[in-house]
Design an enzyme around this catalytic site. Structure first.
Site, short mmCIF file in Angstrom:
data_model
loop_
_atom_site.label_atom_id
_atom_site.label_comp_id
_atom_site.label_asym_id
_atom_site.label_seq_id
_atom_site.Cartn_x
_atom_site.Cartn_y
_atom_site.Cartn_z
N GLU A 166 -28.56 -15.07 17.16
CA GLU A 166 -29.85 -14.64 16.27
C GLU A 166 -30.44 -15.99 15.92
OE1 GLU A 166 -32.02 -13.90 12.66
OE2 GLU A 166 -30.44 -15.20 12.85
N ASP B 216 -23.47 -15.33 14.66
CA ASP B 216 -23.73 -16.92 14.66
C ASP B 216 -24.11 -17.31 13.32
OD1 ASP B 216 -25.97 -15.21 15.33
OD2 ASP B 216 -27.02 -17.25 15.88
#
Length: 486
Positions: free
Chosen positions: A145, A78
Protein backbone atom coordinates in the site's frame (compact mmCIF):
# COMPACT_ATOMS: atom_id res chain seq x y z
CA UNK A 1 6.27 -10.89 29.41
CA UNK A 2 7.20 -7.78 27.46
CA UNK A 3 5.60 -4.42 28.13
CA UNK A 4 3.50 -4.59 24.95
CA UNK A 5 2.00 -7.97 25.77
CA UNK A 6 0.68 -6.57 29.06
CA UNK A 7 -1.34 -3.86 27.34
CA UNK A 8 -5.07 -4.11 26.74
CA UNK A 9 -6.69 -5.39 24.59
CA UNK A 10 -4.14 -8.13 25.05
CA UNK A 11 -4.91 -10.18 21.93
CA UNK A 12 -4.46 -7.14 19.70
CA UNK A 13 -1.17 -6.07 21.28
CA UNK A 14 0.20 -9.60 21.15
CA UNK A 15 -0.49 -9.66 17.45
CA UNK A 16 1.11 -6.26 16.98
CA UNK A 17 4.21 -7.42 18.83
CA UNK A 18 4.43 -10.42 16.51
CA UNK A 19 3.98 -8.17 13.47
CA UNK A 20 6.86 -5.97 14.66
CA UNK A 21 9.06 -9.07 15.03
CA UNK A 22 8.77 -10.03 11.34
CA UNK A 23 10.27 -7.59 8.80
CA UNK A 24 7.60 -6.30 6.39
CA UNK A 25 8.62 -3.11 4.57
CA UNK A 26 6.81 -2.36 1.31
CA UNK A 27 7.59 -4.92 -1.40
CA UNK A 28 9.10 -7.27 1.19
CA UNK A 29 6.01 -8.52 3.03
CA UNK A 30 6.34 -12.20 2.13
CA UNK A 31 7.70 -13.42 5.47
CA UNK A 32 4.85 -11.82 7.42
CA UNK A 33 2.32 -13.00 4.84
CA UNK A 34 3.58 -16.58 5.17
CA UNK A 35 3.37 -16.38 8.96
CA UNK A 36 -0.24 -15.20 8.80
CA UNK A 37 -1.13 -17.90 6.26
CA UNK A 38 0.33 -20.64 8.46
CA UNK A 39 -1.60 -19.30 11.44
CA UNK A 40 -4.86 -19.14 9.48
CA UNK A 41 -4.44 -22.72 8.24
CA UNK A 42 -3.74 -23.88 11.79
CA UNK A 43 -6.98 -22.18 12.89
CA UNK A 44 -8.76 -23.94 9.99
CA UNK A 45 -9.92 -20.64 8.53
CA UNK A 46 -10.76 -20.29 4.85
CA UNK A 47 -7.75 -18.68 3.17
CA UNK A 48 -6.99 -17.40 -0.32
CA UNK A 49 -3.92 -15.61 -1.64
CA UNK A 50 -4.79 -13.81 -4.86
CA UNK A 51 -2.51 -13.40 -7.87
CA UNK A 52 -0.82 -10.21 -6.56
CA UNK A 53 -0.31 -11.48 -3.00
CA UNK A 54 -3.32 -10.10 -1.11
CA UNK A 55 -4.68 -12.36 1.61
CA UNK A 56 -8.41 -13.00 2.02
CA UNK A 57 -9.32 -14.89 5.20
CA UNK A 58 -12.92 -15.84 5.96
CA UNK A 59 -14.67 -16.92 9.15
CA UNK A 60 -18.25 -18.02 9.66
CA UNK A 61 -20.73 -16.11 11.79
CA UNK A 62 -21.13 -16.76 15.49
CA UNK A 63 -24.27 -18.69 16.45
CA UNK A 64 -27.46 -16.77 15.78
CA UNK A 65 -25.83 -14.12 13.55
CA UNK A 66 -25.71 -16.05 10.29
CA UNK A 67 -28.21 -13.71 8.62
CA UNK A 68 -26.23 -10.52 9.29
CA UNK A 69 -24.55 -8.62 6.47
CA UNK A 70 -21.04 -9.80 5.69
CA UNK A 71 -18.31 -7.46 6.94
CA UNK A 72 -14.76 -7.24 5.59
CA UNK A 73 -12.06 -5.83 7.87
CA UNK A 74 -9.25 -4.41 5.74
CA UNK A 75 -5.64 -3.45 6.45
CA UNK A 76 -2.38 -3.39 4.53
CA UNK A 77 0.49 -5.71 5.40
CA UNK A 78 3.42 -3.43 4.55
CA UNK A 79 4.96 -0.58 6.53
CA UNK A 80 7.03 2.49 5.66
CA UNK A 81 10.77 1.90 6.28
CA UNK A 82 12.27 5.09 7.73
CA UNK A 83 15.06 5.39 10.28
CA UNK A 84 17.23 7.99 11.94
CA UNK A 85 20.62 8.53 10.36
CA UNK A 86 22.45 7.15 13.39
CA UNK A 87 20.31 3.99 13.61
CA UNK A 88 21.78 0.75 12.26
CA UNK A 89 18.77 -1.12 10.91
CA UNK A 90 18.04 -3.34 7.90
CA UNK A 91 14.28 -3.26 7.38
CA UNK A 92 14.39 -6.45 5.32
CA UNK A 93 16.14 -8.42 8.08
CA UNK A 94 15.81 -6.69 11.45
CA UNK A 95 12.70 -6.60 13.65
CA UNK A 96 11.11 -3.35 14.74
CA UNK A 97 11.88 -2.58 18.40
CA UNK A 98 8.66 -1.27 19.98
CA UNK A 99 8.55 0.05 23.53
CA UNK A 100 6.14 1.78 25.89
CA UNK A 101 6.87 5.42 26.64
CA UNK A 102 4.22 6.72 29.02
CA UNK A 103 0.93 6.91 27.12
CA UNK A 104 2.50 5.97 23.79
CA UNK A 105 4.09 3.03 22.01
CA UNK A 106 7.12 4.03 19.95
CA UNK A 107 9.99 2.31 18.13
CA UNK A 108 13.72 2.67 18.73
CA UNK A 109 15.08 4.84 15.92
CA UNK A 110 12.70 3.66 13.19
CA UNK A 111 9.14 3.88 12.03
CA UNK A 112 6.88 1.83 14.29
CA UNK A 113 4.54 0.39 11.68
CA UNK A 114 1.42 1.19 13.71
CA UNK A 115 0.37 2.41 10.26
CA UNK A 116 -1.25 -0.08 9.49
CA UNK A 117 0.03 -2.77 11.88
CA UNK A 118 -2.49 -1.88 14.59
CA UNK A 119 -5.36 -2.25 12.13
CA UNK A 120 -3.97 -5.56 10.89
CA UNK A 121 -3.51 -6.76 14.48
CA UNK A 122 -7.12 -5.88 15.31
CA UNK A 123 -8.45 -7.85 12.35
CA UNK A 124 -6.34 -10.89 13.21
CA UNK A 125 -7.35 -10.66 16.87
CA UNK A 126 -11.02 -10.80 15.84
CA UNK A 127 -10.32 -13.81 13.60
CA UNK A 128 -8.56 -15.62 16.43
CA UNK A 129 -11.21 -14.99 19.08
CA UNK A 130 -13.92 -17.45 20.11
CA UNK A 131 -16.02 -14.98 22.10
CA UNK A 132 -16.54 -11.98 19.79
CA UNK A 133 -20.01 -11.69 18.30
CA UNK A 134 -20.09 -11.12 14.55
CA UNK A 135 -21.88 -12.08 11.38
CA UNK A 136 -20.08 -13.60 8.38
CA UNK A 137 -16.58 -12.12 8.50
CA UNK A 138 -13.83 -11.54 5.96
CA UNK A 139 -10.38 -10.05 6.44
CA UNK A 140 -8.60 -8.47 3.48
CA UNK A 141 -4.87 -7.81 3.91
CA UNK A 142 -3.36 -5.98 0.94
CA UNK A 143 0.28 -5.70 -0.08
CA UNK A 144 2.44 -2.72 -1.00
CA UNK A 145 0.00 0.00 0.00
CA UNK A 146 2.69 2.47 0.98
CA UNK A 147 4.81 2.17 -2.18
CA UNK A 148 2.19 2.01 -4.90
CA UNK A 149 -1.06 0.41 -3.72
CA UNK A 150 -0.19 -2.66 -5.79
CA UNK A 151 -2.51 -4.90 -3.79
CA UNK A 152 -5.50 -2.58 -4.05
CA UNK A 153 -4.91 -2.08 -7.78
CA UNK A 154 -4.70 -5.84 -8.27
CA UNK A 155 -7.76 -6.86 -6.25
CA UNK A 156 -10.33 -8.48 -8.51
CA UNK A 157 -14.05 -9.11 -8.23
CA UNK A 158 -15.16 -12.46 -6.88
CA UNK A 159 -12.87 -12.79 -3.87
CA UNK A 160 -15.03 -10.90 -1.38
CA UNK A 161 -18.67 -11.44 -0.48
CA UNK A 162 -18.84 -8.51 1.93
CA UNK A 163 -21.63 -5.95 1.94
CA UNK A 164 -19.63 -3.67 4.24
CA UNK A 165 -15.89 -2.90 4.34
CA UNK A 166 -14.23 -1.35 7.37
CA UNK A 167 -10.85 0.10 6.48
CA UNK A 168 -8.61 0.29 9.58
CA UNK A 169 -6.01 2.72 8.20
CA UNK A 170 -7.23 5.98 9.73
CA UNK A 171 -5.05 7.68 12.32
CA UNK A 172 -7.23 9.68 14.70
CA UNK A 173 -9.56 8.19 17.30
CA UNK A 174 -12.94 9.88 17.30
CA UNK A 175 -12.80 10.62 13.58
CA UNK A 176 -14.69 8.56 11.02
CA UNK A 177 -13.49 8.83 7.45
CA UNK A 178 -15.87 8.69 4.52
CA UNK A 179 -13.62 9.91 1.70
CA UNK A 180 -9.99 10.44 0.72
CA UNK A 181 -7.72 11.98 -1.87
CA UNK A 182 -6.58 10.33 -5.07
CA UNK A 183 -3.04 10.66 -6.33
CA UNK A 184 -0.45 10.14 -9.03
CA UNK A 185 3.35 9.81 -9.11
CA UNK A 186 5.38 12.26 -11.16
CA UNK A 187 8.97 11.45 -12.15
CA UNK A 188 11.08 14.18 -13.70
CA UNK A 189 14.33 13.14 -15.39
CA UNK A 190 16.93 15.90 -15.52
CA UNK A 191 19.56 14.98 -18.18
CA UNK A 192 23.14 14.98 -16.92
CA UNK A 193 26.30 15.93 -18.74
CA UNK A 194 29.48 15.10 -16.82
CA UNK A 195 32.93 16.65 -17.16
CA UNK A 196 36.32 16.48 -15.50
CA UNK A 197 36.73 18.60 -12.34
CA UNK A 198 39.41 21.10 -11.50
CA UNK A 199 42.13 19.04 -9.82
CA UNK A 200 42.97 21.77 -7.31
CA UNK A 201 39.49 21.77 -5.82
CA UNK A 202 38.36 20.20 -2.53
CA UNK A 203 35.44 17.74 -2.36
CA UNK A 204 32.76 17.91 0.32
CA UNK A 205 29.36 16.50 1.23
CA UNK A 206 26.82 18.92 2.72
CA UNK A 207 24.01 17.14 4.57
CA UNK A 208 20.78 18.81 5.65
CA UNK A 209 19.03 16.88 8.43
CA UNK A 210 17.06 17.28 11.66
CA UNK A 211 13.64 17.87 10.11
CA UNK A 212 10.47 16.15 11.32
CA UNK A 213 9.39 14.71 7.97
CA UNK A 214 6.11 12.84 8.20
CA UNK A 215 3.22 11.66 6.05
CA UNK A 216 2.88 13.62 2.82
CA UNK A 217 -0.91 13.53 3.11
CA UNK A 218 -1.65 13.73 6.82
CA UNK A 219 1.12 16.24 7.67
CA UNK A 220 1.48 18.22 4.43
CA UNK A 221 -0.51 21.20 5.75
CA UNK A 222 1.65 21.63 8.87
CA UNK A 223 4.34 23.72 7.23
CA UNK A 224 7.21 21.34 7.92
CA UNK A 225 10.47 21.73 6.06
CA UNK A 226 11.20 19.68 2.95
CA UNK A 227 14.90 18.80 2.94
CA UNK A 228 15.06 18.60 -0.85
CA UNK A 229 13.55 22.05 -1.31
CA UNK A 230 15.65 23.67 1.40
CA UNK A 231 18.90 22.29 0.02
CA UNK A 232 17.96 23.39 -3.51
CA UNK A 233 17.23 26.86 -2.14
CA UNK A 234 20.67 27.05 -0.54
CA UNK A 235 22.34 26.04 -3.79
CA UNK A 236 20.28 28.52 -5.81
CA UNK A 237 21.45 31.31 -3.53
CA UNK A 238 25.11 30.35 -3.15
CA UNK A 239 26.35 27.78 -5.69
CA UNK A 240 27.67 30.41 -8.11
CA UNK A 241 29.44 32.61 -5.58
CA UNK A 242 31.10 29.56 -4.04
CA UNK A 243 32.06 28.11 -7.47
CA UNK A 244 30.41 24.81 -6.47
CA UNK A 245 30.58 21.94 -8.96
CA UNK A 246 28.02 19.29 -8.04
CA UNK A 247 28.80 15.59 -8.19
CA UNK A 248 25.67 14.24 -6.51
CA UNK A 249 22.27 15.28 -5.15
CA UNK A 250 20.38 12.77 -3.00
CA UNK A 251 17.35 13.40 -0.83
CA UNK A 252 14.36 11.69 0.71
CA UNK A 253 13.55 8.00 0.45
CA UNK A 254 9.82 7.69 -0.26
CA UNK A 255 7.51 9.68 -2.50
CA UNK A 256 4.83 9.71 0.21
CA UNK A 257 7.08 10.84 3.07
CA UNK A 258 8.10 14.47 3.57
CA UNK A 259 11.92 14.38 3.16
CA UNK A 260 13.74 14.72 6.46
CA UNK A 261 17.28 14.59 5.04
CA UNK A 262 19.08 15.48 1.82
CA UNK A 263 22.71 15.82 0.83
CA UNK A 264 24.86 17.13 -2.00
CA UNK A 265 28.43 16.32 -2.85
CA UNK A 266 30.51 18.86 -4.74
CA UNK A 267 33.91 20.31 -5.46
CA UNK A 268 34.83 23.90 -4.77
CA UNK A 269 38.03 25.97 -4.52
CA UNK A 270 39.77 25.39 -1.20
CA UNK A 271 39.78 29.12 -0.49
CA UNK A 272 35.94 29.11 -0.52
CA UNK A 273 35.50 26.50 2.21
CA UNK A 274 35.47 29.03 5.05
CA UNK A 275 32.89 31.10 3.20
CA UNK A 276 30.79 27.96 2.65
CA UNK A 277 30.83 27.24 6.36
CA UNK A 278 29.74 30.81 7.13
CA UNK A 279 26.92 30.76 4.58
CA UNK A 280 25.73 27.33 5.73
CA UNK A 281 25.61 28.49 9.34
CA UNK A 282 23.67 31.62 8.37
CA UNK A 283 21.20 29.59 6.30
CA UNK A 284 20.71 27.16 9.16
CA UNK A 285 19.84 30.02 11.51
CA UNK A 286 17.51 31.54 8.91
CA UNK A 287 15.58 28.31 8.36
CA UNK A 288 15.34 27.61 12.08
CA UNK A 289 13.85 31.08 12.53
CA UNK A 290 11.41 30.62 9.63
CA UNK A 291 10.30 27.20 10.90
CA UNK A 292 10.60 28.00 14.61
CA UNK A 293 7.12 26.63 15.32
CA UNK A 294 6.58 24.00 12.64
CA UNK A 295 10.02 22.41 12.31
CA UNK A 296 12.87 24.05 14.26
CA UNK A 297 15.56 21.34 14.17
CA UNK A 298 17.18 21.75 10.75
CA UNK A 299 20.98 21.49 10.71
CA UNK A 300 23.82 21.40 8.20
CA UNK A 301 26.81 19.07 8.46
CA UNK A 302 29.84 19.55 6.18
CA UNK A 303 32.16 16.60 5.64
CA UNK A 304 35.27 16.39 3.48
CA UNK A 305 35.27 13.34 1.20
CA UNK A 306 37.69 11.83 -1.36
CA UNK A 307 38.22 13.80 -4.55
CA UNK A 308 35.55 13.36 -7.22
CA UNK A 309 36.37 12.06 -10.70
CA UNK A 310 33.60 13.94 -12.49
CA UNK A 311 31.25 16.86 -11.92
CA UNK A 312 28.06 18.10 -13.54
CA UNK A 313 28.46 20.48 -16.44
CA UNK A 314 27.54 24.07 -15.68
CA UNK A 315 24.36 23.93 -17.78
CA UNK A 316 23.22 20.60 -16.29
CA UNK A 317 23.86 21.85 -12.76
CA UNK A 318 22.02 25.12 -13.32
CA UNK A 319 19.05 23.29 -14.84
CA UNK A 320 18.84 20.94 -11.87
CA UNK A 321 19.06 23.68 -9.25
CA UNK A 322 16.59 25.94 -11.06
CA UNK A 323 14.08 23.12 -11.54
CA UNK A 324 14.23 22.02 -7.89
CA UNK A 325 14.01 25.58 -6.62
CA UNK A 326 11.04 26.37 -8.87
CA UNK A 327 9.14 23.11 -8.30
CA UNK A 328 5.95 23.62 -6.26
CA UNK A 329 5.77 21.78 -2.96
CA UNK A 330 3.32 21.45 -0.10
CA UNK A 331 -0.29 22.63 -0.05
CA UNK A 332 -1.48 23.83 -3.45
CA UNK A 333 -5.09 24.52 -2.40
CA UNK A 334 -7.33 23.99 0.61
CA UNK A 335 -10.78 22.48 0.10
CA UNK A 336 -13.79 24.75 -0.17
CA UNK A 337 -16.19 21.90 0.58
CA UNK A 338 -14.48 20.33 3.61
CA UNK A 339 -13.22 22.94 6.06
CA UNK A 340 -9.64 22.48 7.24
CA UNK A 341 -8.82 19.73 4.73
CA UNK A 342 -6.18 20.06 2.04
CA UNK A 343 -7.67 19.72 -1.42
CA UNK A 344 -4.52 19.47 -3.55
CA UNK A 345 -0.86 19.03 -2.64
CA UNK A 346 2.52 18.09 -4.03
CA UNK A 347 5.40 16.39 -2.21
CA UNK A 348 8.87 16.62 -3.75
CA UNK A 349 9.77 13.32 -2.19
CA UNK A 350 12.90 11.69 -3.61
CA UNK A 351 15.97 12.86 -5.54
CA UNK A 352 18.55 10.38 -6.81
CA UNK A 353 21.59 10.91 -9.03
CA UNK A 354 22.02 8.30 -11.77
CA UNK A 355 24.62 7.87 -14.52
CA UNK A 356 22.70 9.82 -17.16
CA UNK A 357 20.18 11.83 -15.17
CA UNK A 358 19.01 13.08 -11.82
CA UNK A 359 15.60 11.57 -11.04
CA UNK A 360 13.05 13.63 -9.12
CA UNK A 361 10.05 11.72 -7.75
CA UNK A 362 6.97 13.63 -6.56
CA UNK A 363 3.54 12.59 -5.32
CA UNK A 364 0.51 14.66 -6.29
CA UNK A 365 -2.62 14.27 -4.16
CA UNK A 366 -6.04 15.80 -4.69
CA UNK A 367 -9.62 15.34 -3.56
CA UNK A 368 -10.72 16.28 -7.09
CA UNK A 369 -9.45 15.06 -10.44
CA UNK A 370 -9.17 18.58 -11.85
CA UNK A 371 -6.83 19.55 -9.01
CA UNK A 372 -4.56 16.65 -9.83
CA UNK A 373 -4.71 17.54 -13.52
CA UNK A 374 -3.71 21.12 -12.77
CA UNK A 375 -0.57 20.10 -10.88
CA UNK A 376 0.31 17.62 -13.63
CA UNK A 377 0.12 20.50 -16.13
CA UNK A 378 2.34 22.69 -13.93
CA UNK A 379 5.03 20.00 -13.68
CA UNK A 380 4.77 19.35 -17.42
CA UNK A 381 5.29 23.04 -18.19
CA UNK A 382 8.18 23.26 -15.73
CA UNK A 383 9.82 20.21 -17.29
CA UNK A 384 9.32 21.58 -20.80
CA UNK A 385 10.99 24.86 -19.85
CA UNK A 386 13.90 22.97 -18.28
CA UNK A 387 14.32 20.57 -21.21
CA UNK A 388 13.46 17.56 -19.01
CA UNK A 389 11.22 14.54 -19.38
CA UNK A 390 8.31 13.99 -16.99
CA UNK A 391 6.30 10.80 -16.62
CA UNK A 392 3.10 10.30 -14.63
CA UNK A 393 2.25 6.84 -13.33
CA UNK A 394 0.35 4.88 -10.70
CA UNK A 395 -2.71 7.14 -10.70
CA UNK A 396 -5.34 6.05 -8.19
CA UNK A 397 -8.81 7.47 -7.64
CA UNK A 398 -10.08 9.27 -4.62
CA UNK A 399 -12.89 7.88 -2.50
CA UNK A 400 -15.94 10.07 -3.04
CA UNK A 401 -17.91 10.76 0.15
CA UNK A 402 -21.40 9.27 0.43
CA UNK A 403 -23.48 11.19 2.97
CA UNK A 404 -26.24 8.58 2.79
CA UNK A 405 -23.94 5.64 3.64
CA UNK A 406 -25.71 3.17 5.99
CA UNK A 407 -22.42 1.97 7.50
CA UNK A 408 -21.44 5.56 8.20
CA UNK A 409 -24.69 6.01 10.12
CA UNK A 410 -24.10 2.73 11.96
CA UNK A 411 -20.58 3.69 13.02
CA UNK A 412 -21.65 7.19 14.08
CA UNK A 413 -24.57 5.91 16.15
CA UNK A 414 -22.44 3.17 17.71
CA UNK A 415 -19.72 5.65 18.65
CA UNK A 416 -22.28 8.02 20.20
CA UNK A 417 -23.84 5.22 22.26
CA UNK A 418 -20.46 4.10 23.65
CA UNK A 419 -18.72 7.41 24.26
CA UNK A 420 -21.71 9.77 24.64
CA UNK A 421 -20.31 12.31 22.21
CA UNK A 422 -20.42 12.88 18.49
CA UNK A 423 -17.57 11.58 16.35
CA UNK A 424 -16.07 13.85 13.73
CA UNK A 425 -17.00 12.84 10.19
CA UNK A 426 -13.97 13.50 8.00
CA UNK A 427 -12.48 13.38 4.55
CA UNK A 428 -8.73 12.70 4.66
CA UNK A 429 -6.11 14.11 2.30
CA UNK A 430 -4.07 10.92 2.53
CA UNK A 431 -4.73 8.08 0.11
CA UNK A 432 -6.79 5.19 1.45
CA UNK A 433 -7.37 2.07 -0.60
CA UNK A 434 -11.16 2.38 -0.52
CA UNK A 435 -11.35 4.30 -3.79
CA UNK A 436 -9.64 1.43 -5.61
CA UNK A 437 -11.90 -1.18 -3.99
CA UNK A 438 -14.92 0.57 -5.49
CA UNK A 439 -13.91 -0.57 -8.98
CA UNK A 440 -14.27 -4.36 -8.44
CA UNK A 441 -16.90 -3.90 -5.68
CA UNK A 442 -18.97 -0.80 -6.61
CA UNK A 443 -21.87 -1.64 -4.28
CA UNK A 444 -19.75 -2.20 -1.17
CA UNK A 445 -20.47 0.28 1.64
CA UNK A 446 -17.22 1.54 3.20
CA UNK A 447 -15.94 3.46 6.19
CA UNK A 448 -12.51 4.00 7.76
CA UNK A 449 -11.62 4.14 11.47
CA UNK A 450 -8.49 3.75 13.59
CA UNK A 451 -6.58 4.77 16.72
CA UNK A 452 -4.53 7.93 17.18
CA UNK A 453 -1.18 7.65 15.41
CA UNK A 454 1.23 10.57 15.33
CA UNK A 455 4.05 11.22 12.84
CA UNK A 456 3.46 8.20 10.56
CA UNK A 457 6.12 7.62 7.89
CA UNK A 458 8.83 8.98 10.19
CA UNK A 459 10.98 7.53 13.01
CA UNK A 460 8.94 9.66 15.41
CA UNK A 461 5.83 7.56 14.69
CA UNK A 462 3.88 6.64 17.82
CA UNK A 463 0.46 5.30 18.73
CA UNK A 464 -1.59 6.44 21.73
CA UNK A 465 -2.26 3.35 23.84
CA UNK A 466 -5.64 4.42 25.25
CA UNK A 467 -7.04 5.02 21.77
CA UNK A 468 -6.14 1.52 20.59
CA UNK A 469 -8.55 0.16 23.20
CA UNK A 470 -11.18 2.73 22.25
CA UNK A 471 -10.86 1.88 18.55
CA UNK A 472 -11.09 -1.87 19.26
CA UNK A 473 -14.14 -1.43 21.49
CA UNK A 474 -15.83 0.52 18.69
CA UNK A 475 -14.88 -2.11 16.11
CA UNK A 476 -16.33 -4.98 18.16
CA UNK A 477 -19.52 -3.04 18.84
CA UNK A 478 -19.96 -2.38 15.10
CA UNK A 479 -19.57 -6.09 14.37
CA UNK A 480 -22.15 -6.94 17.02
CA UNK A 481 -24.62 -4.36 15.65
CA UNK A 482 -24.20 -5.14 11.95
CA UNK A 483 -27.73 -5.27 10.49
CA UNK A 484 -29.37 -8.26 8.89
CA UNK A 485 -29.21 -8.84 5.17
CA UNK A 486 -31.96 -7.26 3.11
Amino acid sequence: MTALSQLQPQALWQWFEQICAIPHPSKHEQALSEYIQAWAKDKQLELVEDKVGNLIIKKGATAGMENRKTVALQAHIDMVPQKNADKEHDFEKDPIEPYVDGEWVKARGTTLGADNGIGMASALAVLGSDDIAHGPLEVLLTIDEEAGMTGAFGLEAGYLDADILINTDSEQEGEIYMGCAGGVDAQISVPMVWQAPEQTNSTYTLTLSGLKGGHSGVNIHMGRGNANKLLARFLFNHADELAIELTNFTGGSLRNAIPREASVSFMLPSENVTKLETLAKAFQLLVREELAIADPGMEFVLTEVPAAKQVMSEDAQNTLIDLLNACPNGVIRMSDEVEGVTETSLNLGVISTEAESVEVLCLIRSLIDSGRDEVESVLTSLSNLAGCEVEFSGAYPGWKPDNSSPVMALVRETYESIYHKDPVIMVIHAGLECGLFKKPYPEMDMVSIGPTIRYPHSPDEKVLIETVGQYYTLLLAILERTPEKD
